[in-house]
Design a protein around this motif. Sequence first.
Motif, PDB file in Angstrom:
ATOM      1  N   LEU A 265       0.832  -1.218   0.000  1.00  0.00           N
ATOM      2  CA  LEU A 265       0.000   0.000   0.000  1.00  0.00           C
ATOM      3  C   LEU A 265       0.860   1.260   0.000  1.00  0.00           C
ATOM      4  O   LEU A 265       0.570   2.222  -0.722  1.00  0.00           O
ATOM      5  N   ASN A 266       1.894   1.273   0.834  1.00  0.00           N
ATOM      6  CA  ASN A 266       2.745   2.463   0.917  1.00  0.00           C
ATOM      7  C   ASN A 266       3.479   2.742  -0.386  1.00  0.00           C
ATOM      8  O   ASN A 266       3.669   3.904  -0.773  1.00  0.00           O
ATOM      9  N   LEU A 267       3.897   1.691  -1.074  1.00  0.00           N
ATOM     10  CA  LEU A 267       4.600   1.880  -2.338  1.00  0.00           C
ATOM     11  C   LEU A 267       3.662   2.343  -3.447  1.00  0.00           C
ATOM     12  O   LEU A 267       3.970   3.270  -4.199  1.00  0.00           O
ATOM     13  N   THR A 268       2.508   1.687  -3.545  1.00  0.00           N
ATOM     14  CA  THR A 268       1.604   1.989  -4.660  1.00  0.00           C
ATOM     15  C   THR A 268       0.861   3.311  -4.464  1.00  0.00           C
ATOM     16  O   THR A 268       0.499   3.973  -5.451  1.00  0.00           O
ATOM     17  N   LEU A 269       0.608   3.714  -3.213  1.00  0.00           N
ATOM     18  CA  LEU A 269      -0.128   4.950  -2.959  1.00  0.00           C
ATOM     19  C   LEU A 269       0.781   6.164  -2.796  1.00  0.00           C
ATOM     20  O   LEU A 269       0.303   7.289  -2.687  1.00  0.00           O
ATOM     21  N   SER A 270       2.085   5.923  -2.755  1.00  0.00           N
ATOM     22  CA  SER A 270       3.015   7.052  -2.636  1.00  0.00           C
ATOM     23  C   SER A 270       3.149   7.726  -4.000  1.00  0.00           C
ATOM     24  O   SER A 270       2.779   7.172  -5.030  1.00  0.00           O
ATOM     25  N   ASP A 271       3.693   8.935  -3.981  1.00  0.00           N
ATOM     26  CA  ASP A 271       3.914   9.648  -5.244  1.00  0.00           C
ATOM     27  C   ASP A 271       5.387   9.578  -5.653  1.00  0.00           C
ATOM     28  O   ASP A 271       5.890  10.429  -6.389  1.00  0.00           O
TER      29      ASP A 271
END
Length: 360
Positions: A265-271
Amino acid sequence: MAGPGSEPGELSDSELLRLLEEEPGDSGKPNSSSNLESLKKVLLEDSAAGKVKRKRAQTPLEKYYLKYLCVTDLSTQSWCEQQMVYGRELPQLQAPETAVLLNTGKSIHLARELEVHDVVKIRTTSREDSWAIKILNLLSVIPVLQAGGCVRELPVFGVIEDVFLMGIIDELCYSATGELELRELKTRGRPFMPSGAQKKRDYFQVCLYKYIFDAMVQGKLKPDVITSHIQLRPEQPLGSQIREHAQKVGFTVTCFGDLLELMYLNLTLSDIPGIDCLKIEYSHQESNTLLGTEVVRFEEEKVREKAEYYLAYWKGQREVQGVEIEEAWKCQSCSYSEICDWRKERAEGPEQRSGPKKSK
Protein backbone atom coordinates in the motif's frame (compact mmCIF):
# COMPACT_ATOMS: atom_id res chain seq x y z
CA MET A 1 38.75 -8.41 -5.89
CA ALA A 2 39.95 -11.73 -7.21
CA GLY A 3 36.79 -13.78 -7.18
CA PRO A 4 33.31 -13.84 -8.67
CA GLY A 5 32.71 -10.98 -11.02
CA SER A 6 35.76 -8.75 -10.88
CA GLU A 7 39.46 -8.22 -11.21
CA PRO A 8 41.65 -7.79 -8.11
CA GLY A 9 41.34 -4.39 -6.54
CA GLU A 10 37.62 -3.73 -6.83
CA LEU A 11 34.76 -4.15 -4.37
CA SER A 12 31.11 -3.29 -4.81
CA ASP A 13 29.65 -2.07 -1.54
CA SER A 14 26.25 -3.43 -2.54
CA GLU A 15 27.81 -6.85 -3.14
CA LEU A 16 29.49 -6.64 0.25
CA LEU A 17 26.28 -5.87 2.12
CA ARG A 18 24.44 -8.65 0.36
CA LEU A 19 27.13 -11.16 1.37
CA LEU A 20 27.16 -9.98 4.97
CA GLU A 21 23.42 -10.01 5.51
CA GLU A 22 22.71 -13.59 4.38
CA GLU A 23 20.62 -15.21 7.13
CA PRO A 24 21.54 -18.61 8.53
CA GLY A 25 18.95 -21.14 7.55
CA ASP A 26 17.49 -18.99 4.80
CA SER A 27 18.76 -21.20 2.03
CA GLY A 28 16.26 -23.95 2.70
CA LYS A 29 18.95 -26.64 2.73
CA PRO A 30 17.69 -29.90 4.29
CA ASN A 31 19.57 -30.70 7.47
CA SER A 32 17.44 -33.22 9.35
CA SER A 33 18.63 -36.85 9.66
CA SER A 34 15.05 -37.95 10.37
CA ASN A 35 13.92 -36.41 7.09
CA LEU A 36 16.70 -38.28 5.29
CA GLU A 37 15.67 -41.60 6.84
CA SER A 38 12.03 -40.97 5.88
CA LEU A 39 13.09 -40.24 2.31
CA LYS A 40 15.14 -43.46 2.15
CA LYS A 41 12.14 -45.43 3.42
CA VAL A 42 9.84 -43.97 0.77
CA LEU A 43 12.39 -44.68 -1.98
CA LEU A 44 12.80 -48.29 -0.85
CA GLU A 45 9.05 -48.80 -0.76
CA ASP A 46 8.61 -47.21 -4.20
CA SER A 47 11.48 -49.26 -5.59
CA ALA A 48 9.88 -52.50 -4.37
CA ALA A 49 6.63 -51.47 -6.02
CA GLY A 50 8.39 -50.51 -9.26
CA LYS A 51 7.42 -46.85 -8.92
CA VAL A 52 10.86 -45.20 -8.90
CA LYS A 53 11.47 -43.05 -11.97
CA ARG A 54 14.70 -41.60 -13.28
CA LYS A 55 15.63 -38.56 -11.20
CA ARG A 56 15.32 -35.19 -12.93
CA ALA A 57 18.53 -33.23 -13.11
CA GLN A 58 18.73 -30.42 -10.58
CA THR A 59 18.72 -26.82 -11.72
CA PRO A 60 21.44 -24.58 -10.22
CA LEU A 61 18.74 -22.93 -8.08
CA GLU A 62 17.91 -26.34 -6.63
CA LYS A 63 21.53 -27.48 -6.40
CA TYR A 64 22.49 -24.49 -4.25
CA TYR A 65 19.17 -24.47 -2.33
CA LEU A 66 18.34 -20.93 -3.44
CA LYS A 67 14.87 -19.45 -3.09
CA TYR A 68 16.03 -16.15 -4.60
CA LEU A 69 19.01 -14.50 -6.25
CA CYS A 70 20.55 -11.12 -5.60
CA VAL A 71 21.16 -8.59 -8.35
CA THR A 72 24.92 -9.03 -8.05
CA ASP A 73 24.58 -12.75 -8.83
CA LEU A 74 23.42 -11.73 -12.31
CA SER A 75 25.89 -8.88 -12.74
CA THR A 76 28.85 -11.15 -11.90
CA GLN A 77 27.67 -13.51 -14.64
CA SER A 78 28.28 -10.73 -17.15
CA TRP A 79 31.97 -10.76 -16.12
CA CYS A 80 32.45 -14.53 -16.16
CA GLU A 81 29.70 -17.01 -15.41
CA GLN A 82 32.10 -19.89 -14.84
CA GLN A 83 34.03 -17.83 -12.29
CA MET A 84 30.78 -17.05 -10.47
CA VAL A 85 30.00 -20.79 -10.21
CA TYR A 86 33.49 -21.62 -8.89
CA GLY A 87 33.08 -18.81 -6.36
CA ARG A 88 30.04 -20.58 -4.94
CA GLU A 89 31.51 -24.06 -5.00
CA LEU A 90 35.14 -23.33 -4.03
CA PRO A 91 35.24 -20.07 -2.05
CA GLN A 92 38.37 -21.26 -0.22
CA LEU A 93 40.37 -20.80 -3.43
CA GLN A 94 39.73 -17.07 -3.61
CA ALA A 95 42.80 -14.86 -3.34
CA PRO A 96 43.84 -13.79 0.21
CA GLU A 97 43.38 -10.10 -0.62
CA THR A 98 39.64 -10.70 -0.91
CA ALA A 99 39.22 -10.67 2.89
CA VAL A 100 41.20 -7.42 3.17
CA LEU A 101 39.03 -5.76 0.53
CA LEU A 102 35.86 -6.97 2.23
CA ASN A 103 36.89 -5.56 5.60
CA THR A 104 37.90 -2.21 4.11
CA GLY A 105 34.72 -2.04 2.07
CA LYS A 106 32.64 -2.90 5.12
CA SER A 107 34.10 0.04 7.04
CA ILE A 108 33.48 2.48 4.18
CA HIS A 109 29.99 1.12 3.70
CA LEU A 110 29.05 1.47 7.38
CA ALA A 111 30.47 5.00 7.62
CA ARG A 112 28.33 6.14 4.67
CA GLU A 113 25.24 4.50 6.14
CA LEU A 114 25.73 6.17 9.52
CA GLU A 115 25.82 9.57 7.80
CA VAL A 116 22.07 9.37 7.14
CA HIS A 117 20.67 7.08 9.83
CA ASP A 118 21.53 4.92 12.84
CA VAL A 119 22.01 1.16 12.63
CA VAL A 120 19.98 -0.79 15.20
CA LYS A 121 20.53 -4.46 16.00
CA ILE A 122 17.31 -6.48 16.31
CA ARG A 123 16.98 -10.10 17.41
CA THR A 124 15.11 -12.34 14.99
CA THR A 125 13.38 -15.63 15.78
CA SER A 126 12.23 -16.80 12.34
CA ARG A 127 12.86 -16.38 8.63
CA GLU A 128 9.81 -14.13 8.54
CA ASP A 129 11.48 -11.87 11.14
CA SER A 130 14.60 -11.62 8.96
CA TRP A 131 12.55 -10.54 5.96
CA ALA A 132 10.45 -8.24 8.15
CA ILE A 133 13.61 -6.22 8.87
CA LYS A 134 14.20 -5.73 5.15
CA ILE A 135 10.62 -4.59 4.65
CA LEU A 136 10.74 -2.24 7.66
CA ASN A 137 13.95 -0.72 6.26
CA LEU A 138 12.10 -0.09 3.01
CA LEU A 139 9.02 1.33 4.75
CA SER A 140 11.11 3.69 6.87
CA VAL A 141 12.65 5.44 3.85
CA ILE A 142 9.46 5.97 1.85
CA PRO A 143 8.53 9.17 3.79
CA VAL A 144 12.08 10.46 3.29
CA LEU A 145 11.80 10.03 -0.48
CA GLN A 146 8.33 11.60 -0.46
CA ALA A 147 9.78 14.64 1.29
CA GLY A 148 12.57 14.97 -1.28
CA GLY A 149 15.31 13.62 0.97
CA CYS A 150 18.25 11.27 0.41
CA VAL A 151 18.24 7.59 1.43
CA ARG A 152 20.94 4.91 1.51
CA GLU A 153 20.88 1.12 1.62
CA LEU A 154 17.42 0.79 0.09
CA PRO A 155 16.32 -2.86 -0.29
CA VAL A 156 14.46 -3.70 -3.51
CA PHE A 157 12.64 -6.88 -4.53
CA GLY A 158 11.17 -8.13 -7.75
CA VAL A 159 10.55 -11.05 -10.11
CA ILE A 160 11.98 -11.61 -13.58
CA GLU A 161 11.25 -14.81 -15.52
CA ASP A 162 9.61 -16.31 -12.42
CA VAL A 163 12.82 -15.90 -10.36
CA PHE A 164 12.74 -13.69 -7.26
CA LEU A 165 15.51 -11.08 -7.13
CA MET A 166 16.75 -8.91 -4.29
CA GLY A 167 19.12 -5.96 -4.33
CA ILE A 168 20.30 -3.07 -2.18
CA ILE A 169 20.59 0.35 -3.77
CA ASP A 170 23.48 2.38 -2.37
CA GLU A 171 21.80 5.78 -2.61
CA LEU A 172 18.67 7.47 -3.96
CA CYS A 173 18.36 11.24 -3.97
CA TYR A 174 16.85 14.08 -5.98
CA SER A 175 18.94 16.26 -8.26
CA ALA A 176 18.69 20.06 -8.40
CA THR A 177 16.22 19.67 -11.28
CA GLY A 178 13.99 17.28 -9.30
CA GLU A 179 15.06 14.03 -10.99
CA LEU A 180 15.32 10.91 -8.85
CA GLU A 181 18.94 9.73 -9.11
CA LEU A 182 20.42 6.34 -8.24
CA ARG A 183 24.05 6.57 -7.14
CA GLU A 184 26.10 3.40 -6.83
CA LEU A 185 29.47 3.46 -5.07
CA LYS A 186 32.24 1.17 -6.30
CA THR A 187 35.41 1.14 -4.18
CA ARG A 188 38.64 0.08 -5.87
CA GLY A 189 41.98 -1.13 -4.56
CA ARG A 190 43.71 0.46 -7.56
CA PRO A 191 43.82 4.24 -8.05
CA PHE A 192 42.37 4.31 -11.57
CA MET A 193 39.07 3.75 -13.36
CA PRO A 194 37.98 0.20 -14.24
CA SER A 195 38.20 -1.45 -17.65
CA GLY A 196 35.37 -1.33 -20.16
CA ALA A 197 34.37 -4.91 -19.32
CA GLN A 198 34.08 -4.05 -15.63
CA LYS A 199 32.02 -0.98 -16.44
CA LYS A 200 29.59 -3.08 -18.50
CA ARG A 201 29.04 -5.35 -15.51
CA ASP A 202 28.40 -2.35 -13.26
CA TYR A 203 26.06 -0.75 -15.82
CA PHE A 204 23.96 -3.90 -15.87
CA GLN A 205 23.78 -3.97 -12.08
CA VAL A 206 22.37 -0.45 -11.71
CA CYS A 207 19.99 -0.99 -14.64
CA LEU A 208 18.57 -4.02 -12.83
CA TYR A 209 18.10 -1.91 -9.71
CA LYS A 210 16.06 0.60 -11.71
CA TYR A 211 14.03 -2.15 -13.39
CA ILE A 212 13.08 -3.67 -10.03
CA PHE A 213 12.51 -0.37 -8.17
CA ASP A 214 10.28 1.05 -10.90
CA ALA A 215 8.15 -2.12 -10.85
CA MET A 216 7.75 -1.79 -7.07
CA VAL A 217 6.47 1.79 -7.14
CA GLN A 218 4.16 0.84 -10.02
CA GLY A 219 2.43 -1.74 -7.79
CA LYS A 220 3.72 -4.83 -9.59
CA LEU A 221 5.10 -6.52 -6.44
CA LYS A 222 2.08 -8.12 -4.77
CA PRO A 223 2.37 -9.57 -1.22
CA ASP A 224 1.65 -13.12 -2.37
CA VAL A 225 4.53 -12.94 -4.86
CA ILE A 226 7.00 -12.64 -1.98
CA THR A 227 5.50 -15.38 0.18
CA SER A 228 5.13 -17.88 -2.68
CA HIS A 229 8.61 -17.44 -4.15
CA ILE A 230 10.52 -17.39 -0.87
CA GLN A 231 8.16 -19.78 0.93
CA LEU A 232 7.32 -17.49 3.82
CA ARG A 233 4.24 -17.68 6.06
CA PRO A 234 2.08 -14.53 6.08
CA GLU A 235 0.31 -15.72 9.23
CA GLN A 236 3.60 -16.10 11.17
CA PRO A 237 3.58 -13.88 14.31
CA LEU A 238 6.46 -11.41 14.40
CA GLY A 239 8.99 -11.47 17.22
CA SER A 240 8.67 -8.99 20.07
CA GLN A 241 11.69 -6.91 19.02
CA ILE A 242 10.37 -6.69 15.46
CA ARG A 243 6.98 -5.46 16.69
CA GLU A 244 8.63 -2.92 19.01
CA HIS A 245 10.82 -1.56 16.23
CA ALA A 246 7.83 -1.35 13.89
CA GLN A 247 5.97 0.77 16.46
CA LYS A 248 8.93 3.12 16.77
CA VAL A 249 8.84 3.82 13.03
CA GLY A 250 5.06 4.27 13.08
CA PHE A 251 3.56 0.85 12.27
CA THR A 252 1.42 -1.49 14.37
CA VAL A 253 1.77 -5.06 13.14
CA THR A 254 1.32 -8.53 14.59
CA CYS A 255 2.17 -10.96 11.78
CA PHE A 256 4.35 -11.01 8.69
CA GLY A 257 1.38 -10.58 6.36
CA ASP A 258 0.56 -7.23 7.99
CA LEU A 259 3.96 -5.87 6.94
CA LEU A 260 3.58 -7.15 3.39
CA GLU A 261 0.25 -5.37 3.01
CA LEU A 262 1.71 -2.16 4.45
CA MET A 263 4.65 -2.32 2.04
CA TYR A 264 2.38 -2.82 -0.96
CA LEU A 265 0.00 0.00 0.00
CA ASN A 266 2.75 2.46 0.92
CA LEU A 267 4.60 1.88 -2.34
CA THR A 268 1.60 1.99 -4.66
CA LEU A 269 -0.13 4.95 -2.96
CA SER A 270 3.02 7.05 -2.64
CA ASP A 271 3.91 9.65 -5.24
CA ILE A 272 7.49 8.37 -5.54
CA PRO A 273 8.51 8.43 -9.21
CA GLY A 274 10.57 5.92 -11.12
CA ILE A 275 14.34 6.40 -11.22
CA ASP A 276 15.30 9.04 -13.79
CA CYS A 277 19.11 8.90 -13.74
CA LEU A 278 21.71 6.21 -13.04
CA LYS A 279 25.20 7.14 -11.82
CA ILE A 280 28.19 5.06 -10.72
CA GLU A 281 30.90 6.65 -8.60
CA TYR A 282 34.32 4.95 -8.51
CA SER A 283 36.43 5.65 -5.44
CA HIS A 284 39.96 4.60 -4.39
CA GLN A 285 39.75 2.66 -1.12
CA GLU A 286 43.05 3.73 0.44
CA SER A 287 42.88 7.45 -0.28
CA ASN A 288 39.09 7.77 -0.49
CA THR A 289 39.66 9.75 -3.70
CA LEU A 290 36.87 9.96 -6.25
CA LEU A 291 38.26 8.47 -9.47
CA GLY A 292 35.35 9.31 -11.72
CA THR A 293 31.60 9.13 -12.30
CA GLU A 294 29.76 7.26 -15.05
CA VAL A 295 26.23 8.12 -16.20
CA VAL A 296 24.43 4.99 -17.39
CA ARG A 297 21.83 4.83 -20.13
CA PHE A 298 18.85 2.59 -19.36
CA GLU A 299 17.44 0.48 -22.20
CA GLU A 300 14.68 -1.69 -20.79
CA GLU A 301 14.46 -4.23 -23.60
CA LYS A 302 18.21 -4.92 -23.55
CA VAL A 303 18.25 -5.18 -19.76
CA ARG A 304 15.44 -7.71 -19.77
CA GLU A 305 17.06 -9.75 -22.57
CA LYS A 306 20.33 -9.97 -20.63
CA ALA A 307 18.51 -10.90 -17.43
CA GLU A 308 16.57 -13.63 -19.22
CA TYR A 309 19.81 -15.06 -20.65
CA TYR A 310 21.56 -15.17 -17.27
CA LEU A 311 18.49 -16.56 -15.50
CA ALA A 312 18.29 -19.36 -18.06
CA TYR A 313 21.43 -20.83 -16.46
CA TRP A 314 19.90 -20.74 -12.97
CA LYS A 315 16.72 -22.40 -14.25
CA GLY A 316 18.68 -25.24 -15.86
CA GLN A 317 17.84 -24.22 -19.42
CA ARG A 318 21.49 -24.04 -20.54
CA GLU A 319 24.97 -24.99 -19.36
CA VAL A 320 27.39 -22.63 -17.63
CA GLN A 321 29.46 -20.44 -19.97
CA GLY A 322 32.96 -19.05 -19.48
CA VAL A 323 34.59 -16.15 -21.30
CA GLU A 324 35.20 -16.23 -25.05
CA ILE A 325 38.71 -16.14 -26.49
CA GLU A 326 38.70 -12.35 -26.99
CA GLU A 327 38.16 -11.89 -23.24
CA ALA A 328 40.61 -14.57 -22.10
CA TRP A 329 42.67 -11.78 -20.46
CA LYS A 330 40.20 -11.96 -17.57
CA CYS A 331 41.66 -15.37 -16.66
CA GLN A 332 44.96 -13.73 -15.67
CA SER A 333 43.39 -12.33 -12.50
CA CYS A 334 41.06 -15.25 -11.75
CA SER A 335 41.58 -17.37 -8.63
CA TYR A 336 40.24 -20.43 -10.44
CA SER A 337 42.23 -20.30 -13.69
CA GLU A 338 44.34 -23.36 -12.80
CA ILE A 339 41.30 -25.60 -12.33
CA CYS A 340 38.94 -24.06 -14.88
CA ASP A 341 37.48 -26.73 -17.19
CA TRP A 342 36.13 -24.09 -19.58
CA ARG A 343 39.61 -22.59 -19.97
CA LYS A 344 41.24 -25.99 -20.51
CA GLU A 345 38.72 -26.95 -23.19
CA ARG A 346 39.28 -23.67 -25.05
CA ALA A 347 43.06 -24.09 -24.81
CA GLU A 348 42.88 -27.59 -26.29
CA GLY A 349 40.96 -26.40 -29.34
CA PRO A 350 38.27 -28.26 -31.27
CA GLU A 351 40.69 -30.73 -32.81
CA GLN A 352 41.97 -32.02 -29.50
CA ARG A 353 38.56 -31.93 -27.86
CA SER A 354 37.25 -34.30 -30.53
CA GLY A 355 40.06 -36.78 -29.80
CA PRO A 356 43.36 -37.69 -31.46
CA LYS A 357 43.44 -38.42 -35.17
CA LYS A 358 43.76 -42.04 -36.18
CA SER A 359 47.02 -43.01 -37.90
CA LYS A 360 46.77 -44.35 -41.45
